[in-house]
Scaffold this active site. Structure first.
Site, mmCIF file in Angstrom:
data_model
loop_
_atom_site.group_PDB
_atom_site.id
_atom_site.type_symbol
_atom_site.label_atom_id
_atom_site.label_comp_id
_atom_site.label_asym_id
_atom_site.label_seq_id
_atom_site.Cartn_x
_atom_site.Cartn_y
_atom_site.Cartn_z
ATOM 1 N N HIS A 107 0.835 -1.209 0.000
ATOM 2 C CA HIS A 107 0.000 0.000 0.000
ATOM 3 C C HIS A 107 0.877 1.269 0.000
ATOM 4 O O HIS A 107 1.969 1.250 -0.517
ATOM 5 C CB HIS A 107 -0.985 -0.044 1.166
ATOM 6 C CG HIS A 107 -1.745 -1.335 1.206
ATOM 7 N ND1 HIS A 107 -2.798 -1.609 0.367
ATOM 8 C CD2 HIS A 107 -1.554 -2.462 1.959
ATOM 9 C CE1 HIS A 107 -3.256 -2.833 0.606
ATOM 10 N NE2 HIS A 107 -2.514 -3.382 1.560
ATOM 11 N N GLU A 151 -2.558 0.367 7.803
ATOM 12 C CA GLU A 151 -1.649 -0.684 7.364
ATOM 13 C C GLU A 151 -0.400 -0.118 6.697
ATOM 14 O O GLU A 151 0.716 -0.595 6.940
ATOM 15 C CB GLU A 151 -2.373 -1.620 6.396
ATOM 16 C CG GLU A 151 -1.507 -2.763 5.882
ATOM 17 C CD GLU A 151 -2.248 -3.685 4.934
ATOM 18 O OE1 GLU A 151 -1.639 -4.674 4.477
ATOM 19 O OE2 GLU A 151 -3.433 -3.405 4.633
ATOM 20 N N HIS A 189 2.453 -7.190 4.763
ATOM 21 C CA HIS A 189 1.075 -6.703 4.893
ATOM 22 C C HIS A 189 0.547 -6.950 6.301
ATOM 23 O O HIS A 189 1.101 -7.732 7.072
ATOM 24 C CB HIS A 189 0.169 -7.403 3.877
ATOM 25 C CG HIS A 189 0.404 -6.949 2.473
ATOM 26 N ND1 HIS A 189 -0.388 -6.015 1.836
ATOM 27 C CD2 HIS A 189 1.370 -7.299 1.576
ATOM 28 C CE1 HIS A 189 0.074 -5.817 0.619
ATOM 29 N NE2 HIS A 189 1.146 -6.581 0.426
ATOM 30 N N GLU A 241 1.192 -11.781 6.021
ATOM 31 C CA GLU A 241 0.117 -11.047 6.685
ATOM 32 C C GLU A 241 0.357 -11.146 8.189
ATOM 33 O O GLU A 241 0.203 -12.212 8.787
ATOM 34 C CB GLU A 241 -1.245 -11.634 6.322
ATOM 35 C CG GLU A 241 -1.625 -11.485 4.861
ATOM 36 C CD GLU A 241 -2.235 -10.114 4.537
ATOM 37 O OE1 GLU A 241 -2.212 -9.224 5.409
ATOM 38 O OE2 GLU A 241 -2.739 -9.950 3.401
#
Length: 288
Positions: A10, A24, A78, A141
């Site tokens: 991101h 995030e 992430h 993640e």
């Protein structure tokens, strides 16, 4: 030279998952920079980040940058959302090598071990950064931003350091990285410039020698009288080793990495003062 491409997901106009006062994009950039800093302790490693600040980079360009650079390994960082808790990782769900699967296994074990996260398992998906990269690639993640327990952990710098440690530990195993030798004065002569607050006793302890030897080698008649800016010659001493503090380091982590107790590392570094023993990147810490 081993090239590792770290992709903090991101960024910029794309905040990623948002909850519990966290975004995030900010967390993963912090983790990526910690990983980069820690990998600086290893020989023959180059690390490149897909972004180093809050900017937007398309998925295609992230993969292209890694491919053009000739990366040996790609890791996309992430934070999860959508209900759940813990850690999971992904490789491409198409045709991948057995080495890619083995690498995922090593990274999964290292990350769960370092963080204590609930292990949600090793998975596969058709993510662009995994599909478009030419080298072995994994997407991690690291906790759920919308889970209160995980979010509280993600607000802790110490916990983000654990996440970084897990990634580095896995990469070291996967890529066979070797740690750099720490700086050592050994039995060579060195020069130390006296700073405010120094005592001859503290300097002697720091360099593994004695007050009497320092006084003798520097023609000091009164060991209690040294001045700021004075250059002291330090001869001999034991096998002294130092570590240069990296971003995200803590004194306890450094002590653990070098197999000594926290009390011992504090004893070896009387210059680190205060109840919290705060250290700064670039500072040299004696570890032996």
């Amino acid at each position: 030279m081993t090239k590792i491409f770290i992709d903090p997901g991101h960024g910029g106009k794309d905040p990623g998952a948002v909850a519990n006062g966290l975004q995030e994009k900010d967390i993963v950039l912090d983790i990526a920079k910690r990983i980069q800093s820690k990998l600086g302790d290893y020989n023959d490693v180059q690390v490149k980040l897909s972004r180093t600040n809050d900017t937007f980079v398309s998925l295609t360009n992230r993969a292209k940058d890694a491919n053009d650079w000739g990366a040996d390994y790609f890791v996309s960082i992430h934070i999860n959302a959508g209900g759940g808790t813990g850690y999971e990782d992904f490789i491409f769900n198409g045709n991948v090598s057995q080495a890619t699967r083995d690498n995922q296994d090593e990274l999964n074990k290292a990350n769960v071990s370092a963080t204590g996260f609930n292990n949600r398992g090793k998975k596969s998906a058709n993510f662009a950064v995994l599909r478009q990269t030419n080298m072995p690639a994994v997407l991690t993640e690291n906790g759920f931003i919308d889970n209160a327990t995980d979010a509280n952990n993600l607000k802790s710098a110490a916990f983000l350091d654990k996440i970084a440690d897990g990634h580095v530990s896995g990469l070291v195993k996967i890529l066979g990285l070797k740690k750099k030798a720490t700086q050592s004065t050994g039995n060579r002569s060195t020069t130390y410039t006296v700073r405010s607050g120094d005592t001859l006793s503290a300097i002697a302890q720091r360099y593994g020698t004695t007050v009497n030897k320092l006084a003798s080698d520097n023609n000091i008649s009164n060991p209690n009288l040294i001045t700021v800016g004075q250059n002291l010659k330090i001869n001999g001493g034991s096998d002294i080793k130092h570590y240069t503090v990296k971003l995200g380091d803590s004194l306890s982590v450094i002590a653990e990495n070098y197999g000594i107790s926290l009390s011992k590392i504090k004893q070896l570094n009387p210059q680190v003062k205060g109840p919290k023993f705060i250290i700064q990147p670039g500072q040299k810490i004696r570890v032996k």
